[in-house]
Design a protein around this motif. Structure first.
Motif, PDB file in Angstrom:
ATOM      1  N   GLN A 163      87.235  19.808  85.679  1.00 54.13           N
ATOM      2  CA  GLN A 163      86.267  20.226  84.660  1.00 54.13           C
ATOM      3  C   GLN A 163      85.192  19.160  84.484  1.00 54.13           C
ATOM      4  O   GLN A 163      83.996  19.471  84.443  1.00 54.13           O
ATOM      5  CB  GLN A 163      86.960  20.477  83.318  1.00 54.13           C
ATOM      6  CG  GLN A 163      87.801  21.721  83.284  1.00 54.13           C
ATOM      7  CD  GLN A 163      88.508  21.900  81.953  1.00 54.13           C
ATOM      8  OE1 GLN A 163      88.020  21.470  80.912  1.00 54.13           O
ATOM      9  NE2 GLN A 163      89.669  22.539  81.989  1.00 54.13           N
ATOM     10  N   LEU A 164      85.607  17.918  84.411  1.00 53.91           N
ATOM     11  CA  LEU A 164      84.660  16.812  84.272  1.00 53.91           C
ATOM     12  C   LEU A 164      83.779  16.695  85.514  1.00 53.91           C
ATOM     13  O   LEU A 164      82.559  16.515  85.407  1.00 53.91           O
ATOM     14  CB  LEU A 164      85.408  15.502  84.016  1.00 53.91           C
ATOM     15  CG  LEU A 164      84.550  14.263  83.813  1.00 53.91           C
ATOM     16  CD1 LEU A 164      83.601  14.427  82.632  1.00 53.91           C
ATOM     17  CD2 LEU A 164      85.433  13.042  83.613  1.00 53.91           C
ATOM     18  N   ALA A 165      84.363  16.829  86.680  1.00 53.94           N
ATOM     19  CA  ALA A 165      83.590  16.753  87.929  1.00 53.94           C
ATOM     20  C   ALA A 165      82.550  17.874  87.983  1.00 53.94           C
ATOM     21  O   ALA A 165      81.393  17.630  88.366  1.00 53.94           O
ATOM     22  CB  ALA A 165      84.523  16.816  89.135  1.00 53.94           C
ATOM     23  N   TRP A 187      81.164  19.466  85.466  1.00 53.56           N
ATOM     24  CA  TRP A 187      80.107  19.180  84.496  1.00 53.56           C
ATOM     25  C   TRP A 187      79.191  18.063  85.005  1.00 53.56           C
ATOM     26  O   TRP A 187      77.966  18.158  84.887  1.00 53.56           O
ATOM     27  CB  TRP A 187      80.710  18.820  83.139  1.00 53.56           C
ATOM     28  CG  TRP A 187      79.645  18.717  82.101  1.00 53.56           C
ATOM     29  CD1 TRP A 187      79.270  17.601  81.429  1.00 53.56           C
ATOM     30  CD2 TRP A 187      78.789  19.768  81.641  1.00 53.56           C
ATOM     31  NE1 TRP A 187      78.237  17.891  80.573  1.00 53.56           N
ATOM     32  CE2 TRP A 187      77.920  19.216  80.682  1.00 53.56           C
ATOM     33  CE3 TRP A 187      78.674  21.120  81.949  1.00 53.56           C
ATOM     34  CZ2 TRP A 187      76.941  19.967  80.026  1.00 53.56           C
ATOM     35  CZ3 TRP A 187      77.695  21.864  81.297  1.00 53.56           C
ATOM     36  CH2 TRP A 187      76.846  21.289  80.347  1.00 53.56           C
ATOM     37  N   ASN A 188      79.764  17.026  85.591  1.00 54.85           N
ATOM     38  CA  ASN A 188      78.947  15.929  86.131  1.00 54.85           C
ATOM     39  C   ASN A 188      78.048  16.410  87.262  1.00 54.85           C
ATOM     40  O   ASN A 188      76.864  16.039  87.331  1.00 54.85           O
ATOM     41  CB  ASN A 188      79.828  14.772  86.603  1.00 54.85           C
ATOM     42  CG  ASN A 188      80.432  13.992  85.459  1.00 54.85           C
ATOM     43  OD1 ASN A 188      79.929  14.009  84.344  1.00 54.85           O
ATOM     44  ND2 ASN A 188      81.521  13.308  85.736  1.00 54.85           N
ATOM     45  N   GLU A 189      78.586  17.219  88.153  1.00 46.92           N
ATOM     46  CA  GLU A 189      77.779  17.739  89.257  1.00 46.92           C
ATOM     47  C   GLU A 189      76.688  18.673  88.743  1.00 46.92           C
ATOM     48  O   GLU A 189      75.538  18.620  89.203  1.00 46.92           O
ATOM     49  CB  GLU A 189      78.670  18.433  90.283  1.00 46.92           C
ATOM     50  CG  GLU A 189      79.554  17.456  91.041  1.00 46.92           C
ATOM     51  CD  GLU A 189      80.558  18.070  91.983  1.00 46.92           C
ATOM     52  OE1 GLU A 189      81.407  17.306  92.505  1.00 46.92           O
ATOM     53  OE2 GLU A 189      80.514  19.298  92.228  1.00 46.92           O
ATOM     54  N   THR A 218      72.399  12.271  95.823  1.00 46.17           N
ATOM     55  CA  THR A 218      73.121  11.023  96.049  1.00 46.17           C
ATOM     56  C   THR A 218      73.889  11.033  97.359  1.00 46.17           C
ATOM     57  O   THR A 218      74.007  12.054  98.041  1.00 46.17           O
ATOM     58  CB  THR A 218      74.131  10.781  94.911  1.00 46.17           C
ATOM     59  OG1 THR A 218      75.151  11.776  95.005  1.00 46.17           O
ATOM     60  CG2 THR A 218      73.466  10.863  93.539  1.00 46.17           C
ATOM     61  N   GLU A 266      69.311  17.936  86.318  1.00 40.67           N
ATOM     62  CA  GLU A 266      68.290  16.899  86.135  1.00 40.67           C
ATOM     63  C   GLU A 266      67.437  16.760  87.396  1.00 40.67           C
ATOM     64  O   GLU A 266      66.206  16.679  87.332  1.00 40.67           O
ATOM     65  CB  GLU A 266      68.949  15.567  85.787  1.00 40.67           C
ATOM     66  CG  GLU A 266      67.950  14.462  85.535  1.00 40.67           C
ATOM     67  CD  GLU A 266      68.601  13.157  85.119  1.00 40.67           C
ATOM     68  OE1 GLU A 266      67.862  12.296  84.609  1.00 40.67           O
ATOM     69  OE2 GLU A 266      69.824  12.990  85.298  1.00 40.67           O
ATOM     70  N   THR A 326      75.246  18.757  85.684  1.00 45.47           N
ATOM     71  CA  THR A 326      74.202  18.063  84.928  1.00 45.47           C
ATOM     72  C   THR A 326      73.341  17.200  85.845  1.00 45.47           C
ATOM     73  O   THR A 326      72.118  17.148  85.673  1.00 45.47           O
ATOM     74  CB  THR A 326      74.775  17.234  83.763  1.00 45.47           C
ATOM     75  OG1 THR A 326      75.755  16.329  84.251  1.00 45.47           O
ATOM     76  CG2 THR A 326      75.389  18.131  82.707  1.00 45.47           C
ATOM     77  N   ALA A 327      73.940  16.566  86.831  1.00 54.87           N
ATOM     78  CA  ALA A 327      73.158  15.779  87.787  1.00 54.87           C
ATOM     79  C   ALA A 327      72.233  16.696  88.591  1.00 54.87           C
ATOM     80  O   ALA A 327      71.055  16.371  88.813  1.00 54.87           O
ATOM     81  CB  ALA A 327      74.081  14.996  88.717  1.00 54.87           C
ATOM     82  N   HIS A 347      76.886  11.093  97.608  1.00 50.96           N
ATOM     83  CA  HIS A 347      78.109  11.894  97.433  1.00 50.96           C
ATOM     84  C   HIS A 347      77.907  13.348  97.859  1.00 50.96           C
ATOM     85  O   HIS A 347      78.831  14.135  97.823  1.00 50.96           O
ATOM     86  CB  HIS A 347      78.577  11.853  95.984  1.00 50.96           C
ATOM     87  CG  HIS A 347      78.896  10.478  95.522  1.00 50.96           C
ATOM     88  ND1 HIS A 347      79.923   9.737  96.021  1.00 50.96           N
ATOM     89  CD2 HIS A 347      78.286   9.686  94.612  1.00 50.96           C
ATOM     90  CE1 HIS A 347      79.952   8.560  95.433  1.00 50.96           C
ATOM     91  NE2 HIS A 347      78.970   8.497  94.582  1.00 50.96           N
TER      92      HIS A 347
END
Length: 140
Positions: free
Chosen positions: A54-56, A58-60, A133, A66, A62-63, A135
């Motif tokens: 879930q965190l991954a 959301w991070n992907e 990035t 942006e 939002t990045a 990644h």
């Protein structure tokens, strides 16, 4: 084993993979419209992912939002998990502009899709290669 939903496969173009999600481009040149699909089996809801995924996600998301906002000059970013037609969990990341074909209404169901040309897809890939990035792995 992760398998992309056939409707997503039919309606999108593969861009590549983040650590968790496959990144797709909706094949509609009217909008910079990206879709993230977690590469997990049989997941239809956000809460079915474990906490780390879930965190991954959301991070992907939002990045990506942006990056897309800056790269494509969006007035507003639409980020949502809507899965009424496609059951597989996927997140839409759409750059909206006040002069786009559907503004201010939602993009789906408003106008027939206008598929990208090969040159347009190459231009989007080139723009993203400048800002994504290490990644991110671009697909073929």
């Amino acid at each position: 084993m992760f398998v992309l939903d056939s409707r997503l496969e039919q309606d999108t173009l593969l861009l590549g993979d983040f650590p968790l999600c496959r990144l797709l481009l909706m094949n509609d040149a009217q909008y910079p419209w990206f879709i993230l699909v977690p590469r997990r089996e049989e997941i239809s809801e956000l809460f079915q992912l474990d906490a780390a995924d879930q965190l991954a996600l959301w991070n992907e998301a939002t990045a990506l939002a942006e990056t897309v906002k800056d790269t494509f000059g969006a007035d507003k970013m639409n980020v949502a998990t809507l899965g009424n037609v496609v059951g597989q969990l996927h997140m839409h990341v759409i750059a909206r502009r006040r002069d786009d074909a559907a503004w201010p209404a939602p993009v789906w169901g408003r106008h027939p899709a206008k598929p990208y040309s090969d040159e347009q897809v190459a231009a989007i890939r080139d723009k993203l290669k400048l800002v994504l990035t290490d990644h991110f792995r671009f697909g073929v």
